[in-house]
Motif scaffolding. Sequence first.
Motif, short mmCIF file in Angstrom:
data_model
loop_
_atom_site.label_atom_id
_atom_site.label_comp_id
_atom_site.label_asym_id
_atom_site.label_seq_id
_atom_site.Cartn_x
_atom_site.Cartn_y
_atom_site.Cartn_z
N GLU A 206 58.27 -0.13 44.84
CA GLU A 206 57.70 1.46 44.92
C GLU A 206 56.49 1.50 45.10
N VAL A 207 55.99 2.55 45.52
CA VAL A 207 54.60 2.93 45.72
C VAL A 207 53.73 2.96 44.60
N ALA A 208 54.29 3.42 43.70
CA ALA A 208 53.49 3.61 42.12
C ALA A 208 53.19 2.20 41.90
N ASP A 209 54.16 1.07 41.80
CA ASP A 209 54.34 0.06 41.36
C ASP A 209 53.10 -0.74 42.31
N ILE A 210 52.91 -0.50 43.51
CA ILE A 210 52.18 -1.13 44.29
C ILE A 210 50.63 -0.71 44.11
N LYS A 211 50.41 0.51 43.90
CA LYS A 211 49.17 1.03 43.38
C LYS A 211 48.76 0.32 42.15
N ALA A 212 49.47 0.26 41.21
CA ALA A 212 49.23 -0.43 40.01
C ALA A 212 48.84 -1.81 40.16
N GLN A 213 49.77 -2.51 41.04
CA GLN A 213 49.21 -4.04 41.46
C GLN A 213 47.55 -4.09 41.97
N ILE A 214 47.57 -2.83 43.04
CA ILE A 214 46.40 -2.93 43.66
C ILE A 214 45.13 -3.00 42.61
N GLU A 215 45.23 -2.05 41.68
CA GLU A 215 44.25 -1.77 40.38
C GLU A 215 44.08 -3.03 39.58
N THR A 216 45.27 -3.69 39.41
CA THR A 216 45.26 -4.96 38.63
C THR A 216 44.44 -5.96 39.43
N ALA A 217 44.59 -6.01 40.67
CA ALA A 217 44.08 -7.13 41.51
C ALA A 217 42.54 -6.82 41.57
N ALA A 218 41.98 -5.50 41.67
CA ALA A 218 40.85 -5.15 41.68
C ALA A 218 39.85 -5.67 40.27
N LYS A 219 40.71 -5.44 39.26
CA LYS A 219 40.26 -6.02 37.76
C LYS A 219 39.99 -7.36 37.96
N VAL A 220 40.78 -8.17 38.37
CA VAL A 220 40.78 -9.63 38.55
C VAL A 220 39.57 -10.06 39.47
N ASP A 221 39.42 -9.19 40.60
CA ASP A 221 38.43 -9.55 41.21
C ASP A 221 37.04 -9.19 40.78
N LEU A 222 36.79 -8.20 39.96
CA LEU A 222 35.66 -7.77 39.31
C LEU A 222 35.17 -8.90 38.31
N GLU A 223 36.22 -9.27 37.55
CA GLU A 223 35.90 -10.23 36.41
C GLU A 223 35.76 -11.69 36.94
N LYS A 224 36.19 -12.00 38.02
CA LYS A 224 35.65 -13.16 38.67
C LYS A 224 34.12 -13.27 39.02
N ASP A 225 33.57 -11.83 39.49
CA ASP A 225 32.34 -11.93 39.62
C ASP A 225 31.11 -11.65 38.62
N GLU A 226 31.77 -11.32 37.39
CA GLU A 226 30.88 -11.24 36.52
C GLU A 226 30.29 -12.24 35.83
N PRO A 227 28.84 -12.27 35.49
CA PRO A 227 28.18 -13.24 35.22
C PRO A 227 28.68 -13.77 33.81
N LYS A 228 28.49 -15.12 33.58
CA LYS A 228 29.21 -15.55 32.26
C LYS A 228 28.02 -16.13 31.61
#
Length: 230
Positions: A206-228
């Motif tokens: 469903e569209v709602a599930d895919i939108k949620a998956q997009i947002e999750t992917a965005a968080k993962v992408d941001l965390e990957k680029d955060e300085p450690k």
Amino acid sequence: MNSLQVKTIELTPAVVEFNFDELSSVLDEQLSKYEGLEFTEKDAASCKKTITELNKGKKSLNDYRLKTKKELTVSVTEFENKCKELAGKFDQVINPLKEQHDQFEEERKEIKRLEIEGYIDHLIHIEGLNDKYAARLLVLESYLTKSKTIKSIKEELTVKAEHLGIAQDKYEADREIIKSHVELINTKENINLPESPFLSLLDHKEVADIKAQIETAAKVDLEKDEPKFD
């Protein structure tokens, strides 16, 4: 053909008379001496000889049965062969007629198939179906039977085409929603998520599930680029 009647001129059931009662009486008398016999291990040879004698008598009876049965079935085999010969005369005429009928039937089906395919093309154009959805409008084998009228077939295909049109419109609208959401998230978070992986999920999510998956992917992408920091 109505005047053709198969008549039995003579039918004599197979009858075999042999000395059954005499043999039965003799066997009862002769075999009675073998009943209840017990052998010891040292009498194994005698036991085997006794079995051989009994089997020899049994084989003789069986050979007689088979020989007599073969003689009895000679007339039956001859009768069957004559009936098959007569049936062959029918086949010589029926088969060419059947070939003609089959050809007429194939031609009838082909004419009907072309008419249905033409109507399907019309529906595809009217509903604006793309290849993915147009491929679901098929000429079913049941459509080609004589009992299935063109009117009923067209009604059935029309309803199906309308449903496919609605499904296609929804799919395209959902694609735009997903593309817009990916673009929105990319702009908001200054990232570059691709559209294609999320668009491919539309067939089973469903569209709602895919939108949620997009947002999750965005968080993962941001965390990957955060300085450690250690």
